[in-house]
Structure formats: C-alpha cells, structure tokens
Design a protein around this motif. Structure first.
Motif, short mmCIF file in Angstrom:
data_model
loop_
_atom_site.label_atom_id
_atom_site.label_comp_id
_atom_site.label_asym_id
_atom_site.label_seq_id
_atom_site.Cartn_x
_atom_site.Cartn_y
_atom_site.Cartn_z
N GLY A 52 0.79 -1.23 0.00
CA GLY A 52 0.00 0.00 0.00
C GLY A 52 0.82 1.28 0.00
O GLY A 52 0.28 2.37 -0.20
N SER A 53 2.12 1.15 0.22
CA SER A 53 2.98 2.35 0.22
C SER A 53 3.38 2.78 -1.18
O SER A 53 3.89 3.89 -1.35
N LEU A 54 3.14 1.93 -2.20
CA LEU A 54 3.58 2.24 -3.56
C LEU A 54 3.00 3.57 -4.09
O LEU A 54 3.75 4.38 -4.65
N PRO A 55 1.68 3.85 -3.93
CA PRO A 55 1.17 5.14 -4.41
C PRO A 55 1.85 6.33 -3.75
O PRO A 55 2.07 7.36 -4.40
N VAL A 106 -2.20 15.49 -10.78
CA VAL A 106 -3.08 14.31 -10.90
C VAL A 106 -2.80 13.30 -9.80
O VAL A 106 -3.71 12.82 -9.12
N ILE A 107 -1.52 12.96 -9.61
CA ILE A 107 -1.21 11.92 -8.62
C ILE A 107 -1.51 12.40 -7.21
O ILE A 107 -1.94 11.61 -6.35
N GLY A 113 -7.11 11.56 -2.59
CA GLY A 113 -8.55 11.45 -2.73
C GLY A 113 -9.28 12.78 -2.77
O GLY A 113 -10.45 12.86 -2.39
N LYS A 114 -8.62 13.82 -3.22
CA LYS A 114 -9.21 15.15 -3.28
C LYS A 114 -9.20 15.65 -4.72
O LYS A 114 -8.13 15.81 -5.31
N GLY A 115 -10.40 15.89 -5.27
CA GLY A 115 -10.45 16.40 -6.63
C GLY A 115 -11.71 15.96 -7.34
O GLY A 115 -12.51 15.19 -6.79
N ALA A 122 -11.62 5.40 -11.39
CA ALA A 122 -10.82 4.21 -11.70
C ALA A 122 -10.57 4.06 -13.19
O ALA A 122 -9.68 3.31 -13.62
N ASP A 123 -11.36 4.77 -14.00
CA ASP A 123 -11.19 4.71 -15.46
C ASP A 123 -10.18 5.73 -15.98
O ASP A 123 -9.80 5.69 -17.15
#
Length: 447
Positions: A52-55, A106-107, A113-115, A122-123
């Motif tokens: 889970g740390s990858l992002p 974007v990232i 989770g804001k935007g 997911a698309d």
C-alpha cells in the motif's frame, strides 16, 4: 596478429550471462491456464513488497520530479546540468515541464482522494497511477537485468543467425527478434524500453528503432487471454491468438515499406554511431562469426557497466517518464471516458466495417479508435455487442494496433526517435485500416 575474442572467460560470460537474461525475459513460465516470465514474477514481488505504500512512493517521486524540473528550468543549477544522471531526469523542454506539473497534480489528487471525479475515477487518473506503479516496478527490476540480455552477446549471436530471414522480411537487424520475443512473453513497454536502449547504444538506426517500437511491441500472451476472457470469447482463444500472430506479421511486413516509417532517417544515434556487425565475412562460417562477435561483446561486460547502465535507465524512466505517462494518459482517458469525441470521429470506421459485412459495425466503431489511448478500453466497450464474430474482430484488432498512449506511445514520443504524436496516430490508423479486412477474412474462415 588479429585478436581472438573466443576464449574461456568470454565464453563463460556469453553463455552464463545470456542464459540468465534469457531466463528472466524470454522463458515462458506456466501460470494457471497461461504463462508468464520470471521478470513478471519479479515485478509482482516488488509490487507486493511495496504494498500500500507504492502510491505514496510514486507521489513523492512525481511531485519531487516536478519541483526539481521547475527549479532546473528557472535557475539552471550546475549540480543538475553537469550531472549525467540528474540532467537526464530534470532538464527538459517547456512541454514536458508542464506535463510533469500536470502529472504531479493528478497523482496528488488521486493518492489524497481530493479532486473532481473525472480525475479520481478508476477509469482515468486512478488507472494511470496504478499503471505507473506497475511501470515503476518493471523499471526497477528490468533496468539492472537488461544488460544481461543486451550486453552479454546473445543479441549478436541471434542477430547473425536470423539476419537472412529478418532483414529481407522486416528491414531490421536479426537482433530485433529478441525484442519481439521479450514483448510476446513479457510486457510491451519493457520491449519498447529495450529497443530505445539498443538505439542509444548504436545497434539500431532511427528508422529501425521506430519500426520495431511500432510493430514488434505486441502485448503479452497473458494479456491477450485477459482480453479474450473480458469480451466473452475465451473459448476461441487458440483461433484468437493465431489471428493476432498472423495479422501482426502481415502488418509488420507492410508497414516497413510505407510512410511514415519508410521516411524516417536511416541513421544511427549521433554520439554512439554504428555498432552493429551482423554481416558475415566471406572467409568465415555463420556459426563461427556469430560466436566470435558474441564473445567480443561479452568481453566488455562487467558489474560496473551493469550498475551504470541500470542507473541511467532508472533515472530517466522513474523521474522523467512516469510523471509524463500519468499526465498524458489521464488526459487521454478523460477524453475517451467522459466526452463523446470517439463516438463522433468513429462514424467513418462504422461505414468501413459495414463495407466488410461486420455486424453491429456502428456500435463497435468507437472501440476501433479508442485503443489509441489505452489497450484495454476497447474490450470494455464491447460489452454491449452481442455478435460473437464482431467481438472476435474488434478484440483482435485492439491487440494488433500496438500504439497505446498509456502503455508505449508516451515512451516512444519521449525517446529520441523522430516519431511525434501525429506520426504515431498515422501508423495507428494504417494498422487499423489494413488489419480490419484481414481479421474479417480470418474470422469468416474459422468461425
């Protein structure tokens, strides 16, 4: 007296080093109903290791890259400009600077989770962050293993042996067969990176590298099975994959002989010059010469070279390419998912497919063009299609179009090969228009 490169030390480097490279990149390993490669296992191991740390790792990398690129562009510091690795990662043009800033925005939105939903979906943005995580793990594992495939002599050995077939058929060196195998059994983006590195080292001309990237970088067999299963024709997979192979080879033969590939300069990378030597001297046998140049290549292989080469690939790909992949890929997917652009521009494709008797042609038409943005979207769009033959035709088409911006297109544009976005789209359309009647013929014969 002419130096003899065929000795025990060089032979061991050639045999053992090449065997390791082949085992990692080219040997198919069974996996469920399909198969994969050891490189893919390594990629999956790294993904599970980061978890889970990858992002968050990607967030730091992409935002940090954007900040340092802006700093370099404004201040032009010597500690970046005069460092070989840092200059490759952070010294860039205004277009790529803006792209990196967009990628960072974007990232940050996706990970935090804001935007707006059209970015977080997911698309779109979430998909590109996930893809970039995969690309990050591929690059980490791939970069320091790649020299075993490219610098130990196996590409020279196969290049000499296969040149009589590959050169007249595809107008490329025999060593290009390794790129093709790496893509078929592994990942298309890994094969494109391999081709780019071979061009930078003087083993391909601009035309050859551009051609290989846009024609030999087929998606892996496991992904083909995934597409077949997604569109509901997994029971037809043998015919499905055979069609991909046959049509892919025919397309490769044709595309080599027409613009824009034919008009790319047939010249080598300026700093590297020509390093290719596949022509067999008259006084030597083909096997003896193949062994000789393979051992000569292996002679220069050492740990220091592996680390230097691997570090260069990592810096360029992680800090320069991944932010741009996120930016361009997200923009392309937003257009494909949230606008009617592809419905508007695909009407002529509906007419074209109808000409060849394809059922539900207009309903399937958007799937024939949207593949330019991403290779999996066409399969998702076929859910509303009921005709099995149409699913087969468009499914095969989506996998022989090859030039997907989110997977390989951005890597190609970011390389030094003179292929811009417009030329890639022209090649994409050439492959699409030529492939459709071939796939329809195949479908009519076997379904």
């Amino acid at each position: 007296m002419k130096e003899n490169h065929v000795n025990a030390k060089n032979l061991l480097k050639f045999i053992l080093g090449s065997a390791f490279g082949i085992a990692m990149f080219l040997v198919p390993i069974p996996q469920g109903e399909s198969f994969t490669t050891l490189l893919d296992y390594l990629k999956n191991f790294l993904k599970s290791l980061f978890g889970g740390s990858l992002p968050y790792i990607l967030l730091v990398i992409v935002v940090g890259s954007a900040i340092l690129t802006v700093y370099d562009y404004i201040c032009k510091p010597d500690w970046i400009r005069k460092n070989h690795y840092l200059s490759k990662a952070f010294s860039t043009t205004p277009l790529y600077l803006v792209s990196k800033v967009i990628g960072a925005i974007v990232i940050a939105m996706v990970v935090l989770g804001k935007g707006p939903e059209f970015i977080l979906s997911a698309d779109t943005g979430a998909s590109m962050v996930s893809l970039s995580g995969t690309l990050f793990c591929i690059v980490l594992g791939f970069s320091f293993i790649l020299p075993f495939l490219t610098d130990c002599g196996i590409m020279e050995f196969l290049g000499v042996l296969l040149r009589p077939v590959v050169r007249p058929l595809f107008h490329v060196p025999g060593r290009a067969s390794v790129d093709l195998m790496a893509s078929w059994f592994g990942a298309s983006n890994a094969a494109v990176i391999l081709t780019r590195e071979q061009y930078m080292k003087g083993f391909y001309t601009k035309r050859e590298a551009g051609y290989i990237m846009t024609n030999f970088s087929l998606v892996s067999i496991p992904f083909c099975l995934l597409v077949a299963d997604t569109v509901g024709i997994a029971n037809l997979f043998p015919a499905f994959y055979l069609c991909i192979c046959v049509v892919g080879i025919i397309l490769a033969v044709i595309i080599a002989r027409i613009p824009p590939i034919r008009t790319i300069p047939d010249t080598y990378q300026e700093q590297a010059g020509k390093q290719l030597h596949e022509e067999v001297p008259q006084e030597k046998g083909i096997l003896n010469y193949a062994l000789e140049i393979s051992c000569k290549r292996a002679e220069g292989f050492n740990a220091k070279g592996v680390l230097a080469s691997g570090m260069e690939v990592v810096m360029g790909m992680v800090f320069d390419l991944i932010p741009i992949v996120i930016a361009w890929g997200t923009i392309a997917l937003v257009i494909a998912t949230y606008t009617p652009v592809f419905n508007w521009i695909s009407y002529p494709m509906g007419l074209y497919m109808k000409l060849f008797g394809v059922k539900e042609a207009f309903a399937a038409a958007p799937a024939t063009l949207v593949g330019f943005t991403d290779m999996f979207i066409p399969a998702l769009l076929l859910g509303s299609i009921s005709a099995v033959k149409t699913k087969f035709i468009v499914g095969v088409l989506s996998l022989v179009q090859i030039i997907y911006l989110t997977e390989v297109g951005t890597i190609i544009i970011k390389s030094e090969i003179p292929l811009n976005l417009w030329k890639l789209f022209v090649i994409f359309m050439e492959r699409t228009l030529i492939a459709i009647p071939l796939i329809v013929l195949f479908a009519n014969l076997f379904l």
